[in-house]
Design an enzyme around this catalytic site. Structure first.
Site, PDB file in Angstrom:
ATOM      1  N   THR A 126      -3.571   5.757  -2.760  1.00 56.05           N
ATOM      2  CA  THR A 126      -3.023   5.003  -1.628  1.00 56.05           C
ATOM      3  C   THR A 126      -1.672   4.452  -2.053  1.00 56.05           C
ATOM      4  O   THR A 126      -1.590   3.809  -3.109  1.00 56.05           O
ATOM      5  CB  THR A 126      -3.984   3.864  -1.251  1.00 56.05           C
ATOM      6  OG1 THR A 126      -5.236   4.452  -0.855  1.00 56.05           O
ATOM      7  CG2 THR A 126      -3.419   3.028  -0.121  1.00 56.05           C
ATOM      8  N   VAL A 127      -0.582   4.657  -1.315  1.00 58.12           N
ATOM      9  CA  VAL A 127      -0.535   5.344  -0.076  1.00 58.12           C
ATOM     10  C   VAL A 127      -0.304   6.832  -0.331  1.00 58.12           C
ATOM     11  O   VAL A 127       0.398   7.209  -1.254  1.00 58.12           O
ATOM     12  CB  VAL A 127       0.573   4.767   0.841  1.00 58.12           C
ATOM     13  CG1 VAL A 127       0.291   3.289   1.112  1.00 58.12           C
ATOM     14  CG2 VAL A 127       1.961   4.899   0.245  1.00 58.12           C
ATOM     15  N   VAL A 170       2.996   8.539  -1.179  1.00 60.52           N
ATOM     16  CA  VAL A 170       3.672   8.235  -2.421  1.00 60.52           C
ATOM     17  C   VAL A 170       2.702   8.413  -3.604  1.00 60.52           C
ATOM     18  O   VAL A 170       2.854   9.296  -4.441  1.00 60.52           O
ATOM     19  CB  VAL A 170       4.211   6.783  -2.392  1.00 60.52           C
ATOM     20  CG1 VAL A 170       4.780   6.387  -3.742  1.00 60.52           C
ATOM     21  CG2 VAL A 170       5.246   6.631  -1.277  1.00 60.52           C
ATOM     22  N   CYS A 171       1.694   7.561  -3.638  1.00 56.44           N
ATOM     23  CA  CYS A 171       0.856   7.427  -4.814  1.00 56.44           C
ATOM     24  C   CYS A 171      -0.023   8.655  -5.013  1.00 56.44           C
ATOM     25  O   CYS A 171      -0.389   8.993  -6.140  1.00 56.44           O
ATOM     26  CB  CYS A 171       0.008   6.168  -4.705  1.00 56.44           C
ATOM     27  SG  CYS A 171       1.025   4.727  -4.293  1.00 56.44           S
ATOM     28  N   MET A 172      -0.393   9.322  -3.935  1.00 59.86           N
ATOM     29  CA  MET A 172      -1.147  10.557  -4.065  1.00 59.86           C
ATOM     30  C   MET A 172      -0.187  11.732  -4.176  1.00 59.86           C
ATOM     31  O   MET A 172      -0.323  12.575  -5.058  1.00 59.86           O
ATOM     32  CB  MET A 172      -2.079  10.735  -2.861  1.00 59.86           C
ATOM     33  CG  MET A 172      -2.922  11.998  -2.905  1.00 59.86           C
ATOM     34  SD  MET A 172      -2.055  13.487  -2.270  1.00 59.86           S
ATOM     35  CE  MET A 172      -2.515  13.411  -0.542  1.00 59.86           C
TER      36      MET A 172
END
Lengths: 226, 226, 226, 226, 226, 226, 226, 226
Positions: H119-120, H123-125
């Site tokens: 998450t989010v 970006v993070c994934m």
């Protein structure tokens, strides 16, 4: 209140002979703020009201809120569809009922039943509607010919006008209460008017005509021509 | 495939000089089955395509699927807006490309870029589009001038035509690729055409004209008249 | 009840001279639980209420529910926009009306018409609104400046407050009832205030100014410069 | 194509040192036609792009489509947030890439990676994006800082630009690719920037600060004061 | 009014022994205009009403609005499911209650409680419902077996009929008020009837039967056969 | 992959002579978990597939996932509509393609084109579809005859199967590719089949028949009888 | 009626000392038919009601409709959360109030205020609620702890129960009316209870605790460790 | 790319023996910004991933983005459900793959197939997923266990990761690819795990058990007891 005001127990429906129509602030700028229904739907509903007033010879009064500013001009189709409509300029009042010329114009129609629509619903339609109830008019508010800035605002407004004794209604119901019967010479014009309210009605008319033409002209199905 | 087919590395855009438009099965009955967008929106988009073809003198070929049956007649506005359009009757084929007369009509235009729209998207637009790609055409499918029975079906279809090398597009993009510039004599007609695709554009034009008129005619704000 | 309570038959509208505004529990933590409208919309509506109170010199009373805990602090813009607002700390009561300081603060305004908003609608707005009706106040509940955990909860709450005699209203209607007319010196400030409620209004103002500037400065269209 | 174009197998991400930003036709009139996301969201995303370009000292080029007509002026916040942005006037071309001054301005930045946003997505963003890919640029299209006339048009456009080798992206991802790390002196300015993209982030910051203040100032819970 | 009319304080529920059912204008053409619920759902609800009237031996009166025109024929399932239904032709009246034959047919049933459904809700259901209230009937309007042109129109109509003293209801509630108890010989037929109103109920019945069969027939799980 | 796999450049459409249909895990329990479309729509689409296989004499293979447990029994209509379908029991494998009997049954049909649908899309349809592509089959996945637990899951799955070379399709497109032309003796049966996919098609047929009957029987409009 | 029944002008709120709770037909099978809210939301709301009854020592009566059939068993969490709840078996009656044991159980609580929830809303909640009003109870119907087969049915039902004098409410409002103040020893248990109604409340509690811990433990930001 | 990267033509599915799971930035603060799915759904999906990793003994690596700031702590359930998970602290890097400790932790698992959620999403994934593809990993991105700030952002991201060669997947598909068959000793634990992904599955299990119990205990239907 909450019961329909000023009917004194009579059936709370529109008597076309006693009705005047108030179309308030349907302006190009204000229409940009409408979010409770697609704007073209609102535009069609407002035009439909003007047309049915013309078909039934019902007096129409229009007004606008500072059309020289960002609110923009009245949409032109209303006076085109109701050439007999009377325009009353205000001098800044937000509630049209606060303008003496407007109230006087309504009074002069001699009608006691008012069909009211206005943009935005929350203000331009609701304030005059609530005001008119207080002065003894039977008021029908055409919620889906009004338009406001959110679905929630429309729902709140519906609750408020009902609480105040206004009869809430929609464009189709106004048309049908005014038309009353299909047994009339202008039935075809009413059918066309409904295509502004129910767009699929145009498809129905087209398909119906073609289906009958196939029989009348003895047309063959393309797929049996192969 | 999945890359735009038959461009050989050229910029995958519409060359108006090389384009023909195929408007397939926009029929009153089939329009009743459309659920991926409001039907009046689809109707306006189909009309807009016909109008832009006329403005750009692009050949248009229309056809219908058994219009003598429940599918109903072509909506009349298409041939009204594109009087030069050629209608090709089929003999039952669902894929218009399976009809030799249709393929021949396309071939005779001499164009190698096809702008295709059809109802229902899943079938009447997609089958000819995929077929034409296989025969070397550059194909632009106007998904939002087509219409199908569910949003999901539209999404599936978008994926399938892209996979097959068709370029997916929308009505506004076709208009703008054909118009190319506002520096042209018919700019006003294009502005009107966009009101069919972006209904608020009509409000913009109305508000713009009024705002300028207020200066030009030196109008006073109603609220300062009080 | 269900009719607007405590009006005794008078027109059920806000009299700005008799009004006080109660802004209850608009806290950063509670705002995270709001799901009946986009939170930024709620935030703008709450700020708009504070601004209009300032423009009209209406007393404002704020309060918060245990702001030292997960409910979080009051959003800062409310006191920024209404520097005259009075903050009343509670000692754990969920219904602000159960707090004697709060009731006393309301009483001291000397106003009998209350404009109430609070998060969450279901509790923080509705409980004081219903309580105040019982004590003879005319209460206007600003449903779309309140915010709650589901659209369904908002609809249920609307029904409950109407049943209890509260007048339901929206942010735009409160603004317009307080403003009353565009014929006032602070008209420009009201126009700006409406951009918080109707975001497209900002676009209207920008486009209007530019359209007039084009005439005033005799600007050429870029497309005719080519 | 369909693979990200012009990366030659390198990781398809934005290199801030090689990037220029193109903000095209974010105009007050065109914003009225946007229907694939709430207009205020689009406005915030466009502003956020301008802000991050300023934080990272990335060159910005803006342009507008006939801003003297109904399309309206550029929204003012873009040049306010990116004072270093260069405005290029066009002479009617719809595709900004058809304007030689615009292409030259891009070339002069010396950057080969372009971050592109434009209203309407279907036209003003997509046409230059596709054009630039053909000329060897690495192109990132910020779909949710663009805005178009329907959700369907946005989905179609997403498919088309991907097919053409453009890398689709969103405002948050651009921010994070440019920011790269929280270990930087301007971290606080990035946190504020994210509140334009994720409005709840503002609530998080407010609640976080208050929760820490309660400890730091040894505040008592209101509910334990009772 | 707003309270349920003509109950004189009795529990406002349907007494099956005193009830007649009016099914008005459920026509193939009009069904194309329905947009407040999926049309197949409306069709199933109308059929369910006819079936429950048959199960309870409740008199049914049907009518249609100019079925020889674009409004189309009554859907056939209604008379199939309620073979005892009496069809009353009108002579153009939009409000069925304006047709003396229709009113007389209702009167002859000897029932004072009317269960009314009709398409479109706004007109064909609401007008007779409001009219019947005025003449002393207890009226239950089955809103989700009616169908109209927009969700907003349905909501407006709900408010109007409640204001007029009609009891609003849904198809499931009518079924359950008529059925009253599962302790009856035709319980299985009622279970099947509910599958028209709650489609998952069919799945429940299927899964329930299979789960019991597994025990009764001592079936092994496929996954333990491996 | 991403291009349609195993077509070797041929037009990526279904050849009815080379096709087999796999209907996987359409079970009463699993149907309760479906949320990407209304369950009755899914049920109708699955039935429609079975019917069209029967009309075209296409082999059908069915299977179920542990129907003795909470997943529940196969819905009965599939084998009713396709009495020639062959049921293959699995021994716990989630991917039907992991069951040797299932793969062997497919192989024995001698067909190389597979039309696959299964609930849930994400698993029961997608796993065998992707597996079959790897073994050289041309695979058409009928996404809207499958059903899964969220719209998002459906969208993810669509992307994954396209990436793997499966051709995504919808129920209507399968019907039309199999039917090919309306010039066939069983055309009426196909028209009825489409009423399962496009429910308004039933209304079209009813209205069409009535419109023609009015001419053929020389019926008078009710409204002209008055 | 339409005003809250049986309050005789007192503030229409719940007096925890006078309240009993009726939880009707929250069964696993019936839950599959719920479509006006996500089923897990309904499940949590029903559990939350049981928990708050336990916290406040309010009597709870449960019942089920033929749990041996497809309607399925009561969800187990209700009796787990309210171990003091009394289960009353019915003998087929759909309206629980038609079962003498049920009415007697209610009477024996000695309470005159009833908090009622039941699935489906339209029937299992509404019928007993309306019945109890007639017998002099003050009735609060928890609409969003009930659940029915469509959003429209829920809206219709809300209107009907209000018309009948029932007070409509939501789960959060019941909790807050019962809790009354945060100044109580079990405040933490109430905070946990709200996480069932407002799921983000759990995040708030987690973030709040961590933010305070950072200060208390003097933790460094990871990004300043770099 | 667009084809699944690094499979070299093998079936693009998860090999449980070669898989590691990366759960990135599932933090209480960031969860407040999620708007593409209900947050409790996201929370359940993330927990489900952790549980299935435990059931299959798949290594899990977690990390968080500055959990000492407003982003908040990791939700506790992840490490509770996967006690063997390894937490890697970052030093401000937004892309976890930019942190050498994280990359090293992944490398040390010895696995070449990565199941990634974060998450989010945007970006993070997405950033680590795209990065890992470049370094030769087979990457499965679990889009509906990630969560981002708008549905549009989720759709854009899906397109971008597919373009980059990541295999998009959903939580249910990961579970089923890992589980592979119901013929295993821990089948019951998998059934429970699915209730986190498909909440109605819990109802199915409850109803199934009760239906069988009725037979096994020879229970009478309540309605036949009457």
């Amino acid at each position: 209140m909450t019961a329909p005001a000023n009917f004194n127990g009579a059936r709370p429906v529109i008597d076309p002979k006693d009705a005047a129509m108030l179309l308030i602030d349907h302006q190009s700028g204000l229409f940009q703020t409408v979010a409770d229904m697609p704007m073209p739907v609102l535009r069609n509903h407002a035009i439909a009201l003007a047309k049915m007033a013309t078909l039934c010879k019902i007096p129409v009064i229009t007004t606008a809120s500072v059309p020289q500013g960002p609110n923009g001009p009245l949409i032109p189709e209303i006076h085109e569809a109701a050439p007999h409509a009377q325009y009353v300029a205000r001098t800044g009042q937000i509630n049209a009922w606060d303008n003496p010329d407007f109230v006087e114009a309504v009074r002069k129609t001699g009608k006691k039943t008012l069909i009211v629509a206005g943009t935005v619903t929350s203000v331009c339609m609701a304030f005059p509607a609530i005001s008119a109830v207080q002065e003894g008019y039977k008021v029908f508010a055409v919620v889906d010919a009004s338009g406001t800035y959110s679905k929630m605002a429309q729902e709140i407004r519906l609750a408020r006008i009902v609480q105040a004794g206004v009869v809430p209604t929609d464009t189709a119901a106004v048309a049908s209460e005014l038309q009353s019967t299909w047994h009339r010479d202008d039935a075809q014009q009413w059918a066309e008017l409904y295509t502004l309210i129910f767009p699929p009605y145009k498809l129905l008319i087209e398909s119906y005509a073609k289906a009958q033409e196939v029989i009348q002209k003895n047309e063959q199905l393309d797929s049996s021509r192969a």
